[in-house]
Design a protein around this motif. Structure first.
Motif, PDB file in Angstrom:
ATOM      1  N   UNK A   1       0.808  -1.212   0.000  1.00 36.35           N
ATOM      2  CA  UNK A   1       0.000   0.000   0.000  1.00 36.35           C
ATOM      3  C   UNK A   1       0.842   1.262   0.000  1.00 36.35           C
ATOM      4  N   UNK A   2       1.858   1.304   0.855  1.00 34.74           N
ATOM      5  CA  UNK A   2       2.731   2.474   0.898  1.00 34.74           C
ATOM      6  C   UNK A   2       3.510   2.627  -0.402  1.00 34.74           C
ATOM      7  N   UNK A   3       3.945   1.507  -0.979  1.00 35.61           N
ATOM      8  CA  UNK A   3       4.702   1.560  -2.231  1.00 35.61           C
ATOM      9  C   UNK A   3       3.838   2.078  -3.372  1.00 35.61           C
ATOM     10  N   UNK A   4       2.573   1.665  -3.417  1.00 36.09           N
ATOM     11  CA  UNK A   4       1.665   2.158  -4.463  1.00 36.09           C
ATOM     12  C   UNK A   4       1.497   3.669  -4.343  1.00 36.09           C
ATOM     13  N   UNK A   5       1.280   4.149  -3.123  1.00 34.88           N
ATOM     14  CA  UNK A   5       1.107   5.588  -2.915  1.00 34.88           C
ATOM     15  C   UNK A   5       2.350   6.365  -3.353  1.00 34.88           C
ATOM     16  N   UNK A   6       3.526   5.924  -2.902  1.00 32.03           N
ATOM     17  CA  UNK A   6       4.759   6.657  -3.213  1.00 32.03           C
ATOM     18  C   UNK A   6       5.126   6.539  -4.688  1.00 32.03           C
ATOM     19  N   UNK A   7       4.968   5.340  -5.266  1.00 31.78           N
ATOM     20  CA  UNK A   7       5.372   5.132  -6.663  1.00 31.78           C
ATOM     21  C   UNK A   7       4.488   5.930  -7.617  1.00 31.78           C
ATOM     22  N   UNK A   8       3.187   5.955  -7.366  1.00 31.93           N
ATOM     23  CA  UNK A   8       2.283   6.703  -8.252  1.00 31.93           C
ATOM     24  C   UNK A   8       2.535   8.206  -8.155  1.00 31.93           C
ATOM     25  N   UNK A   9       2.841   8.679  -6.962  1.00 31.43           N
ATOM     26  CA  UNK A   9       3.115  10.110  -6.791  1.00 31.43           C
ATOM     27  C   UNK A   9       4.392  10.518  -7.506  1.00 31.43           C
ATOM     28  N   UNK A  10       5.455   9.733  -7.346  1.00 33.73           N
ATOM     29  CA  UNK A  10       6.716  10.062  -8.018  1.00 33.73           C
ATOM     30  C   UNK A  10       6.625   9.870  -9.525  1.00 33.73           C
ATOM     31  N   UNK A  11       5.795   8.915  -9.969  1.00 34.02           N
ATOM     32  CA  UNK A  11       5.621   8.726 -11.413  1.00 34.02           C
ATOM     33  C   UNK A  11       5.026   9.964 -12.049  1.00 34.02           C
ATOM     34  N   UNK A  12       4.114  10.633 -11.352  1.00 30.67           N
ATOM     35  CA  UNK A  12       3.531  11.875 -11.871  1.00 30.67           C
ATOM     36  C   UNK A  12       4.593  12.949 -12.031  1.00 30.67           C
ATOM     37  N   UNK A  13       5.493  13.055 -11.057  1.00 35.95           N
ATOM     38  CA  UNK A  13       6.559  14.060 -11.146  1.00 35.95           C
ATOM     39  C   UNK A  13       7.470  13.778 -12.331  1.00 35.95           C
ATOM     40  N   UNK A  14       7.865  12.502 -12.482  1.00 31.40           N
ATOM     41  CA  UNK A  14       8.730  12.126 -13.600  1.00 31.40           C
ATOM     42  C   UNK A  14       8.056  12.380 -14.939  1.00 31.40           C
ATOM     43  N   UNK A  15       6.778  12.016 -15.028  1.00 28.47           N
ATOM     44  CA  UNK A  15       6.054  12.163 -16.290  1.00 28.47           C
ATOM     45  C   UNK A  15       5.846  13.626 -16.670  1.00 28.47           C
ATOM     46  N   UNK A  16       5.838  14.521 -15.695  1.00 27.21           N
ATOM     47  CA  UNK A  16       5.736  15.950 -16.005  1.00 27.21           C
ATOM     48  C   UNK A  16       7.099  16.543 -16.340  1.00 27.21           C
ATOM     49  N   UNK A  17       8.116  16.116 -15.613  1.00 29.16           N
ATOM     50  CA  UNK A  17       9.429  16.728 -15.764  1.00 29.16           C
ATOM     51  C   UNK A  17      10.111  16.412 -17.076  1.00 29.16           C
ATOM     52  N   UNK A  18      10.054  15.146 -17.506  1.00 28.04           N
ATOM     53  CA  UNK A  18      10.778  14.758 -18.717  1.00 28.04           C
ATOM     54  C   UNK A  18      10.239  15.412 -19.992  1.00 28.04           C
ATOM     55  N   UNK A  19       8.922  15.409 -20.250  1.00 29.95           N
ATOM     56  CA  UNK A  19       8.445  16.104 -21.452  1.00 29.95           C
ATOM     57  C   UNK A  19       8.814  17.586 -21.457  1.00 29.95           C
ATOM     58  N   UNK A  20       8.756  18.199 -20.282  1.00 29.77           N
ATOM     59  CA  UNK A  20       9.090  19.622 -20.202  1.00 29.77           C
ATOM     60  C   UNK A  20      10.558  19.848 -20.529  1.00 29.77           C
ATOM     61  N   UNK A  21      11.445  19.001 -19.996  1.00 37.36           N
ATOM     62  CA  UNK A  21      12.874  19.142 -20.266  1.00 37.36           C
ATOM     63  C   UNK A  21      13.184  18.923 -21.746  1.00 37.36           C
ATOM     64  N   UNK A  22      12.574  17.906 -22.345  1.00 39.28           N
ATOM     65  CA  UNK A  22      12.791  17.656 -23.765  1.00 39.28           C
ATOM     66  C   UNK A  22      12.245  18.800 -24.609  1.00 39.28           C
ATOM     67  N   UNK A  23      11.091  19.332 -24.210  1.00 38.26           N
ATOM     68  CA  UNK A  23      10.492  20.451 -24.923  1.00 38.26           C
ATOM     69  C   UNK A  23      11.395  21.678 -24.856  1.00 38.26           C
ATOM     70  N   UNK A  24      11.944  21.948 -23.667  1.00 40.42           N
ATOM     71  CA  UNK A  24      12.834  23.091 -23.504  1.00 40.42           C
ATOM     72  C   UNK A  24      14.133  22.905 -24.282  1.00 40.42           C
ATOM     73  N   UNK A  25      14.531  21.654 -24.467  1.00 44.06           N
ATOM     74  CA  UNK A  25      15.761  21.365 -25.205  1.00 44.06           C
ATOM     75  C   UNK A  25      15.551  21.379 -26.716  1.00 44.06           C
ATOM     76  N   UNK A  26      14.319  21.635 -27.155  1.00 46.08           N
ATOM     77  CA  UNK A  26      14.032  21.693 -28.577  1.00 46.08           C
ATOM     78  C   UNK A  26      13.772  20.344 -29.217  1.00 46.08           C
ATOM     79  N   UNK A  27      13.528  19.313 -28.396  1.00 47.89           N
ATOM     80  CA  UNK A  27      13.260  17.974 -28.908  1.00 47.89           C
ATOM     81  C   UNK A  27      11.765  17.695 -28.813  1.00 47.89           C
ATOM     82  N   UNK A  28      11.297  16.744 -29.642  1.00 46.42           N
ATOM     83  CA  UNK A  28       9.888  16.389 -29.621  1.00 46.42           C
ATOM     84  C   UNK A  28       9.613  15.549 -28.382  1.00 46.42           C
ATOM     85  N   UNK A  29       8.837  16.026 -27.402  1.00 42.01           N
ATOM     86  CA  UNK A  29       8.600  15.261 -26.179  1.00 42.01           C
ATOM     87  C   UNK A  29       7.819  13.985 -26.410  1.00 42.01           C
TER      88      UNK A  29
END
Length: 328
Positions: A271-299
């Motif tokens: 239960x704790x792992x599901x809560x923590x993993x889903x929360x961090x997955x949201x952060x990763x999924x937001x951060x990477x497209x933004x970084x690629x977009x800022x770098x001029x790459x197709x996210x």
């Protein structure tokens, strides 16, 4: 007509109103009579003569449409014929704003004035039509998930097999490397798995849930970026949504694991792992497209494989970190 508008195959490269303005247009005083204005139009060729501009001391007073001028009686002055408060734009206004302002006011041309109200020039109909076509094409390509242009989108869709291979394989090699690292991570916690083999049962499910939550967030972010939505408008809502989803999944997973396998300690870890993993997955999924977009790459091209690797590794680390803290 400017060279960049001479063929449909060449895009409009202008961006602001000042780059579309024509200065070679007919300009007359307010007391000029219709007959005199018509005579003046026949004496020379203008770059644009869809409207007659009425100015006093260099300041725009109004504009007269050519279709109103031609049938007007000879003695009528332009002050009588002109639209006294025509829509105008400043030189620095975005080209899309210019075109839509003309549409809203049902005008085929717009006057341009500087900060002091002095007449600069006229934006003719053919240039505003080209702007509307260019902006429409750009909006369609953005809605399709492409951040550059129609030509780039068409190129990536029609590119030959070798080029597709070169574009996609590097990201998948990153995924393969991540899978090997994930195997090493699981090996680091071999002692915990030997003591409680049941812990291994839930690794695929945890990885899947984190990937699924991350994929949903990533899709929303990539679509938002592709249509020009600012990242700051999506961050808070996606973070709260990820946290809420993780909490609900944890509240469902924990009791189910307890009921099915009768082990409250493992249920707590899951239960704790599901809560923590889903929360961090949201952060990763937001951060990477933004970084690629800022770098001029197709996210949409690289964020998926890379995000999957990072989410899988972080999920495994989070799971066994919780297991170590709870079970030892």
């Amino acid at each position: 007509m400017p060279r960049d508008l001479q063929s449909l195959g060449e895009p409009v490269v202008f961006e602001t109103a000042a780059e579309h303005v024509c200065t070679d247009v007919p300009v007359f005083a307010p007391d000029c009579r219709a007959a005199e204005a018509r005579q003046g139009l026949t004496e020379r060729r203008y770059e644009c003569a869809s409207h007659v501009v009425v100015c006093r001391d260099g300041r725009l007073c109004g504009m007269v449409r050519i279709e109103d001028l031609l049938p007007a009686p000879n003695h009528v002055t332009l002050a009588t014929l002109m639209e006294q408060d025509p829509p105008v734009v400043a030189p620095g206004v975005d080209q899309e704003v210019v075109a839509w302002r003309a549409v809203r006011h049902a005008e085929s041309a717009l006057g341009m004035v500087d900060g002091e109200g002095r007449f600069v020039g006229l934006i003719p109909p053919y240039r505003m039509l080209a702007v509307l076509l260019a902006e429409h094409e750009e909006d369609l390509t953005r809605l399709g998930g492409f951040t550059k242009s129609t030509e780039a989108a068409r190129s990536s869709s029609e590119e030959p097999v070798p080029r597709r291979f070169r574009h996609r394989l590097p990201w998948l090699l990153v995924g393969l490397l991540g899978a090997l690292v994930a195997a090493d991570l699981v090996g680091w916690f071999e002692s915990q798995l030997q003591r409680t083999l049941m812990l291994a049962f839930f690794i695929p499910g945890l990885v899947y849930l984190a990937d699924a939550v991350g994929t949903q967030t990533e899709t929303v972010v990539v679509r938002g970026l592709s249509v020009g939505v600012a990242m700051r408008t999506m961050v808070r809502r996606e973070l709260l949504a990820g946290l809420a989803i993780g909490l609900v999944l944890a509240l469902v997973a924990g009791p189910l694991v307890w009921l099915r396998w009768s082990d409250p300690t493992v249920a707590l870890c899951v239960g704790l792992a599901v809560l923590a993993a889903c929360s961090t997955a949201t952060i990763t999924a937001m951060g990477l497209p933004w970084l690629l977009y800022r770098a001029g790459m197709d996210p949409a091209f690289g964020s998926g494989p890379l995000a999957t690797v990072i989410q899988d590794l972080s999920t495994i680390l989070i799971y066994f970190a919780i297991v170590t803290a709870v079970i030892g």
